[in-house]
Design a protein around this motif. Structure first.
Motif, PDB file in Angstrom:
ATOM      1  N   VAL A  66     -51.215  23.853  30.373  1.00 33.74           N
ATOM      2  CA  VAL A  66     -50.609  24.659  31.433  1.00 33.74           C
ATOM      3  C   VAL A  66     -49.690  25.718  30.841  1.00 33.74           C
ATOM      4  CG1 VAL A  66     -48.933  24.606  33.338  1.00 33.74           C
ATOM      5  CG2 VAL A  66     -50.669  22.840  33.191  1.00 33.74           C
ATOM      6  N   VAL A  67     -49.737  26.909  31.432  1.00 37.50           N
ATOM      7  CA  VAL A  67     -48.717  27.948  31.248  1.00 37.50           C
ATOM      8  C   VAL A  67     -48.130  28.172  32.631  1.00 37.50           C
ATOM      9  CG1 VAL A  67     -48.232  30.338  30.642  1.00 37.50           C
ATOM     10  CG2 VAL A  67     -49.957  29.064  29.360  1.00 37.50           C
ATOM     11  N   ASP A  68     -46.813  28.042  32.747  1.00 38.84           N
ATOM     12  CA  ASP A  68     -46.152  28.150  34.045  1.00 38.84           C
ATOM     13  C   ASP A  68     -45.051  29.201  33.969  1.00 38.84           C
ATOM     14  OD1 ASP A  68     -45.240  27.698  36.632  1.00 38.84           O
ATOM     15  OD2 ASP A  68     -44.473  25.685  36.222  1.00 38.84           O
ATOM     16  N   PRO A 120     -39.375  18.843  42.006  1.00 41.09           N
ATOM     17  CA  PRO A 120     -40.696  19.183  42.555  1.00 41.09           C
ATOM     18  C   PRO A 120     -41.527  20.121  41.683  1.00 41.09           C
ATOM     19  CG  PRO A 120     -39.059  19.215  44.290  1.00 41.09           C
ATOM     20  CD  PRO A 120     -38.314  19.038  42.988  1.00 41.09           C
ATOM     21  N   ARG A 121     -40.915  21.150  41.117  1.00 42.60           N
ATOM     22  CA  ARG A 121     -41.679  22.100  40.299  1.00 42.60           C
ATOM     23  C   ARG A 121     -42.290  21.408  39.084  1.00 42.60           C
ATOM     24  NH1 ARG A 121     -38.451  27.247  38.736  1.00 42.60           N
ATOM     25  NH2 ARG A 121     -37.394  25.815  37.355  1.00 42.60           N
ATOM     26  N   LEU A 122     -41.558  20.484  38.475  1.00 42.95           N
ATOM     27  CA  LEU A 122     -42.086  19.756  37.326  1.00 42.95           C
ATOM     28  C   LEU A 122     -43.173  18.774  37.755  1.00 42.95           C
ATOM     29  CD1 LEU A 122     -42.089  19.227  34.314  1.00 42.95           C
ATOM     30  CD2 LEU A 122     -40.129  17.691  34.644  1.00 42.95           C
ATOM     31  N   ALA A 128     -50.725  19.288  37.712  1.00 45.42           N
ATOM     32  CA  ALA A 128     -51.734  20.286  37.333  1.00 45.42           C
ATOM     33  C   ALA A 128     -52.216  20.051  35.910  1.00 45.42           C
ATOM     34  CB  ALA A 128     -51.168  21.700  37.487  1.00 45.42           C
ATOM     35  N   ALA A 129     -51.308  19.654  35.020  1.00 46.52           N
ATOM     36  CA  ALA A 129     -51.683  19.403  33.627  1.00 46.52           C
ATOM     37  C   ALA A 129     -52.594  18.183  33.510  1.00 46.52           C
ATOM     38  CB  ALA A 129     -50.434  19.218  32.771  1.00 46.52           C
ATOM     39  N   GLY A 144     -45.029  26.287  39.190  1.00 44.94           N
ATOM     40  CA  GLY A 144     -45.752  25.035  39.271  1.00 44.94           C
ATOM     41  C   GLY A 144     -46.949  25.040  40.189  1.00 44.94           C
ATOM     42  N   GLU A 145     -47.305  26.198  40.726  1.00 43.04           N
ATOM     43  CA  GLU A 145     -48.430  26.280  41.661  1.00 43.04           C
ATOM     44  C   GLU A 145     -49.396  27.373  41.237  1.00 43.04           C
ATOM     45  OE1 GLU A 145     -46.779  26.968  45.532  1.00 43.04           O
ATOM     46  OE2 GLU A 145     -45.841  25.007  45.611  1.00 43.04           O
ATOM     47  N   PRO A 146     -50.689  27.197  41.525  1.00 42.77           N
ATOM     48  CA  PRO A 146     -51.644  28.284  41.249  1.00 42.77           C
ATOM     49  C   PRO A 146     -51.265  29.500  42.094  1.00 42.77           C
ATOM     50  CG  PRO A 146     -52.795  26.241  41.782  1.00 42.77           C
ATOM     51  CD  PRO A 146     -51.348  26.021  42.088  1.00 42.77           C
ATOM     52  N   PRO A 147     -51.267  30.694  41.508  1.00 42.76           N
ATOM     53  CA  PRO A 147     -50.931  31.883  42.301  1.00 42.76           C
ATOM     54  C   PRO A 147     -52.040  32.179  43.291  1.00 42.76           C
ATOM     55  CG  PRO A 147     -51.639  32.520  40.110  1.00 42.76           C
ATOM     56  CD  PRO A 147     -51.582  31.016  40.127  1.00 42.76           C
ATOM     57  N   GLU A 148     -51.664  32.833  44.372  1.00 47.98           N
ATOM     58  CA  GLU A 148     -52.680  33.265  45.336  1.00 47.98           C
ATOM     59  C   GLU A 148     -53.516  34.364  44.716  1.00 47.98           C
ATOM     60  OE1 GLU A 148     -51.208  34.164  49.242  1.00 47.98           O
ATOM     61  OE2 GLU A 148     -49.610  32.670  49.032  1.00 47.98           O
TER      62      GLU A 148
END
Length: 151
Positions: A66-68, A120-122, A128-129, A144-148
Motif C-alpha cells: 500500500v501507498v497511502d 480508523p484510517r490505519l 486494504a494491505a 486509507g481509502e481508494p480514491p474516487e
C-alpha cells in the motif's frame, strides 16, 4: 513543490493469519512496526531500520502492498508505505527485544479486532494491505481509502 513526510511500516503475520501490532509508548493506539523515512533513505530501508530499532530483529521485508497519501493537519502532507513482512517466524518472535523507550509491547490480532485497537484510517490501510497481499497487488489509497475515479 510538495515535500511530504514519509513513513514506512510492515505487516507481519503469525501462523493463524493474525496481524502484528505494536503498542507505542507515545501513542494511545496500536500501530504497525515502522517509522519515518530519513533524508536520502528509501522507504524499504527505513522500514527495515525501524523494525530493527523497535523490535531488535531484521526479518526479510517483502513487496510493497500500500501507498497511502494521508496528510495530517498538525504534520502536513504525509505518504505512508506499507510492506509485506510475511509470516514472522518463531525464531524471530523469540529474538524480539523491545525498545522500552518506544514500545510497551506487541501482539498478534485478528483483523476483525482492528477497529477497537487502532485509529480508523490505519484500520482501512491495514485492511486494504491484507486484501492486496491476497490479490498479489499494490494499492494506492488516500486517507486509507481508494480514491474516487477521476479525483
Amino acid at each position: 513543490m510538495a515535500r511530504p513526510r514519509m513513513a514506512a511500516g510492515a505487516l507481519f503475520f503469525d501462523e493463524a493469519g493474525r496481524v502484528l501490532l505494536v503498542e507505542p509508548s507515545y501513542k494511545d493506539y496500536r500501530d504497525v512496526p515502522g517509522g519515518y523515512v530519513e533524508r536520502g533513505e528509501s522507504p524499504l530501508k527505513a522500514c527495515t531500520r525501524e523494525i530493527h530499532e523497535e523490535l531488535g530483529i531484521t526479518p526479510r521485508v517483502g513487496r510493497l502492498l500500500v501507498v497511502d497519501w494521508a496528510p495530517n493537519p498538525g504534520e502536513g502532507d504525509k505518504i505512508l508505505y506499507l510492506f509485506d513482512g510475511g509470516l514472522l517466524s518463531t525464531d524471530h518472535r523469540h529474538q524480539v527485544a523491545l525498545r522500552a523507550d518506544e514500545l510497551h509491547g506487541y501482539d498478534f490480532h485478528h483483523a476483525e479486532r482492528l477497529p477497537e485497537l487502532t485509529i480508523p484510517r490505519l484500520v482501512r490501510r491495514i485492511t486494504a494491505a491484507i486484501q492486496a497481499r491476497l490479490d498479489g497487488l499494490t494499492v494506492y489509497l488516500e486517507h486509507g481509502e481508494p480514491p474516487e475515479a477521476g479525483s
